[in-house]
Scaffold this active site. Structure first.
Site, mmCIF file in Angstrom:
data_model
loop_
_atom_site.group_PDB
_atom_site.id
_atom_site.type_symbol
_atom_site.label_atom_id
_atom_site.label_comp_id
_atom_site.label_asym_id
_atom_site.label_seq_id
_atom_site.Cartn_x
_atom_site.Cartn_y
_atom_site.Cartn_z
ATOM 1 N N GLY A 189 7.378 -4.711 -3.539
ATOM 2 C CA GLY A 189 6.922 -3.330 -3.355
ATOM 3 C C GLY A 189 5.667 -2.961 -4.092
ATOM 4 C CB SER A 190 2.736 -3.270 -4.721
ATOM 5 O OG SER A 190 1.736 -2.801 -5.598
ATOM 6 N NE ARG A 191 -2.314 2.592 -3.652
ATOM 7 C CZ ARG A 191 -2.664 3.861 -3.852
ATOM 8 N NH1 ARG A 191 -1.876 4.666 -4.561
ATOM 9 N NH2 ARG A 191 -3.771 4.330 -3.345
#
Length: 229
Positions: A189-191
């Protein structure tokens, strides 16, 4: 669309499988009543399937018009689309387009444009929640600068988050960038931020869902000819 397990998850899945197998075997041997073991096995299966789902790696083929196209680097939700000053590499005003990935999304990262990798740089930093605006400049991150086939420069930034603390970048300076190839991988999970020239036409809005390597998020304007001296 073919799906396989990403190489970043192979060892994790093997180790997790044997750990869960041993734990569940001990549970069935020594824990009573058996309903507890049944529940434990069911929860173990759900956990393993979630991790397996996280490391899936679909093979995607872009079928649209590739001329000056910009595609999303990742699966996720658009959380930022604004004019900002990029201070670390481009050092100019740009359009920042950010897509946030939840733990349920594919976490392979695709090149957003065709071209040539000019720069790859790692930045040490914090591990704030990746959806926060400050994460773009304060979190652990990896930056890839690409010169497109039309001569424009596009910057891609992989950003770690509160949970995702492992960024893998495959891109190397001088190599070819292809929108059907993986740029890297971010675990759990991140961007990813994409910085585009100000005259770029964008096709998405905040809240839109994207598919990495498939969703057209923008189209670059042709490079203007420099006036002769």
């Amino acid at each position: 669309m073919k799906v396989k397990i990403h190489r970043e998850g192979t060892n994790i899945l093997v180790i997790l499988f044997f750990m869960l197998a041993v734990i569940n075997a001990l549970a069935w041997l020594f824990i009573r009543p058996e309903v507890i073991s049944i529940v434990f096995t069911a929860l173990s299966a759900v956990l393993y399937l979630l991790v397996l789902n996280f490391f899936r790696s679909p093979r995607r083929n872009f079928t649209g018009n590739r001329e000056r196209v910009v595609v999303s680097s990742v699966d996720g939700t658009v959380v930022a689309l604004e004019r900002v000053y990029e201070p670390e590499v481009l050092k100019c005003e740009t359009i920042q387009l950010s897509v946030f990935m939840s733990v349920l999304n594919v976490h392979a990262n695709w090149f957003p444009v065709d071209g040539t990798v000019e720069l790859v740089r790692h930045h040490a930093g914090r591990f704030m929640a990746a959806y926060l605006p400050k994460s773009s400049t304060e979190n652990e991150r990896s930056t890839v600068l690409i010169r497109t086939l039309c001569g424009r420069r596009v910057l891609v930034r992989q950003i770690a988050g509160a949970v995702a603390r492992r960024i893998v970048t495959y891109a190397e300076p001088g190599e070819e960038a292809n929108i059907e190839d993986h740029l890297g991988f971010i675990k759990f999970g991140s961007r990813v931020d994409i910085y585009l020239p100000l005259d770029t036409e964008t096709f998405v809005n905040i809240g839109d869902k994207t598919i990495g390597g498939v969703t057209e998020v923008a189209r670059l304007a042709p490079l203007k000819a420099q006036p002769s001296k």
